[in-house]
Write an enzyme that holds these catalytic residues in place. Structure first.
Site, PDB file in Angstrom:
ATOM      1  N   ASP A   1      31.171  57.549  26.809  1.00  0.00           N
ATOM      2  CA  ASP A   1      29.891  57.135  27.388  1.00  0.00           C
ATOM      3  C   ASP A   1      30.136  56.713  28.838  1.00  0.00           C
ATOM      4  O   ASP A   1      30.878  57.383  29.553  1.00  0.00           O
ATOM      5  CB  ASP A   1      29.269  56.034  26.541  1.00  0.00           C
ATOM      6  CG  ASP A   1      27.758  55.899  26.736  1.00  0.00           C
ATOM      7  OD1 ASP A   1      27.192  56.603  27.598  1.00  0.00           O
ATOM      8  OD2 ASP A   1      27.130  55.080  26.031  1.00  0.00           O
TER       9      ASP A   1
ATOM     10  N   ARG B   1      23.990  60.222  36.568  1.00  0.00           N
ATOM     11  CA  ARG B   1      24.020  58.755  36.625  1.00  0.00           C
ATOM     12  C   ARG B   1      24.980  58.255  37.702  1.00  0.00           C
ATOM     13  O   ARG B   1      25.968  57.591  37.418  1.00  0.00           O
ATOM     14  CB  ARG B   1      24.377  58.146  35.265  1.00  0.00           C
ATOM     15  CG  ARG B   1      23.414  58.521  34.162  1.00  0.00           C
ATOM     16  CD  ARG B   1      23.767  57.813  32.855  1.00  0.00           C
ATOM     17  NE  ARG B   1      22.843  58.199  31.789  1.00  0.00           N
ATOM     18  CZ  ARG B   1      22.909  57.763  30.544  1.00  0.00           C
ATOM     19  NH1 ARG B   1      23.865  56.896  30.210  1.00  0.00           N
ATOM     20  NH2 ARG B   1      22.042  58.165  29.638  1.00  0.00           N
TER      21      ARG B   1
ATOM     22  N   ASP C   1      32.393  52.621  26.346  1.00  0.00           N
ATOM     23  CA  ASP C   1      32.328  52.628  27.807  1.00  0.00           C
ATOM     24  C   ASP C   1      33.708  52.288  28.354  1.00  0.00           C
ATOM     25  O   ASP C   1      34.498  51.594  27.700  1.00  0.00           O
ATOM     26  CB  ASP C   1      31.335  51.591  28.327  1.00  0.00           C
ATOM     27  CG  ASP C   1      29.895  51.893  27.941  1.00  0.00           C
ATOM     28  OD1 ASP C   1      29.551  53.083  27.829  1.00  0.00           O
ATOM     29  OD2 ASP C   1      29.134  50.928  27.750  1.00  0.00           O
TER      30      ASP C   1
ATOM     31  N   ASP D   1      28.970  50.853  33.211  1.00  0.00           N
ATOM     32  CA  ASP D   1      27.594  50.553  32.843  1.00  0.00           C
ATOM     33  C   ASP D   1      27.316  49.080  33.064  1.00  0.00           C
ATOM     34  O   ASP D   1      28.115  48.214  32.662  1.00  0.00           O
ATOM     35  CB  ASP D   1      27.323  50.923  31.388  1.00  0.00           C
ATOM     36  CG  ASP D   1      27.137  52.420  31.186  1.00  0.00           C
ATOM     37  OD1 ASP D   1      27.261  53.172  32.172  1.00  0.00           O
ATOM     38  OD2 ASP D   1      26.863  52.841  30.042  1.00  0.00           O
TER      39      ASP D   1
END
Length: 316
Positions: free
Chosen positions: A151, A208, A128, A155
């Site tokens: 990714d 997302r 991430d 997050d």
């Protein structure tokens, strides 16, 4: 297939659907350098504050600086190439000088608190770019650019709380911003994962923006969504998401309930601008927003966000 429309601004929804979600507005829109949203709560977010400043130019120096248990203001200069995730401890401001970039790795805030990350370009990360987890609190992610990572760009998961994600640009990237990592993590997440996403530019990123589990209320306002081929916002697993005064352009699926195997949450949408975009899916009520804010008119969001979001748009 979602209904395609040319230009539509949602009207107000009945207050019964929103709960007490209207906060007392500020008298004027906040400046682009001001902290607004959930990170102002729980004592506020000051990062390193007035602590000593150190400038880092290498991966080893950055690792040492962010991993120190002392409060610090850390300036990143030039391009730092690294891999994996670098642990960031509490009471840190990590800010990029003009043109600063972190390439190949990401920053991991794991149970710590009071961290500010600003004015950095992240690209080609192999996990991430920014990972906030294990009940980390009072985090501000502001004016960064994210592209070409493996990714998530940002997050947030595992009981983390009181977070603002503002004025960032995500482009040339798939999975942008996950909120809540697993459908099975309710015991840690319910009552937490309260995040504000405002004035971000989701520039042809896929999905997302954010994908939300459990958090309520999550506030998504004044973001500019452009050419997102997957979806804009998803509310799942009992989350409550207020989607307010955003601008969606060429987005077939601007917001919906449920995602993949995750059950539906609730979502209230109001005063969004939908240009050549679907109508979205709403349902249920959302808890009240506790902080003061002023939302820009959705018709102005595109110009405001494209002029000011991303790294290099603030004086450092």
């Amino acid at each position: 297939m979602h209904r395609r429309i040319h230009r539509f601004i949602q009207g107000a929804v009945p207050l019964a659907l929103v709960g007490a979600v209207l906060a007392a507005p500020q008298p004027a829109s906040a400046a682009i350098t001001d902290l607004v949203g959930w990170a102002t709560q729980n004592g506020g977010t000051t990062g390193g504050g007035s602590a000593a400043t150190t400038t880092v130019t290498s991966a080893s120096a950055l690792t040492t600086a962010v991993g120190s248990t002392s409060a610090a203001v850390i300036r990143v200069s030039g391009t730092i190439s690294c891999s994996g995730m670098l642990r960031v401890r509490s009471n840190k401001t990590i800010i990029g000088n003009a043109g600063a970039a972190i390439v190949g790795c990401g920053l991991n805030i794991n149970g710590d608190r009071n961290v500010i990350i600003r004015n950095l370009t992240f690209r080609n990360w192999n996990d991430d770019a920014i990972n906030v987890q294990e009940s980390a609190t009072n985090i501000w992610v502001d004016h960064n650019s994210f592209s070409n990572g493996y990714d998530g760009a940002v997050d947030i998961k595992r009981g983390s709380d009181f977070i603002t994600v503002s004025w960032n640009r995500v482009f040339s990237h798939d999975k942008s911003m996950l909120l809540g990592h697993s459908d099975s993590n309710a015991s840690q997440d319910v009552g937490h994962l309260r995040v504000t996403y405002h004035h971000n530019w989701f520039d042809a990123s896929t999905q997302r923006h954010p994908r939300v589990r459990f958090g309520n209320p999550v506030h998504v306002y004044n973001n500019y969504y452009y050419n997102n081929s997957g979806y804009g916002v998803a509310s799942t697993e009992g989350a409550g998401v207020l989607v307010e005064a955003n601008s969606f352009e060429n987005v077939d699926d601007p917001f919906h309930l449920g995602e993949g195997s995750s059950d539906a949450g609730t979502l209230v949408a109001r005063n969004n601008l939908l240009v050549n975009s679907g109508s979205g899916q709403t349902g249920g009520s959302v808890a009240s927003i506790p902080y003061s804010y002023t939302a820009d008119a959705a018709a102005n969001v595109k110009s405001i966000v494209t002029a000011n979001a991303g790294a290099g748009r603030i004086s450092v």
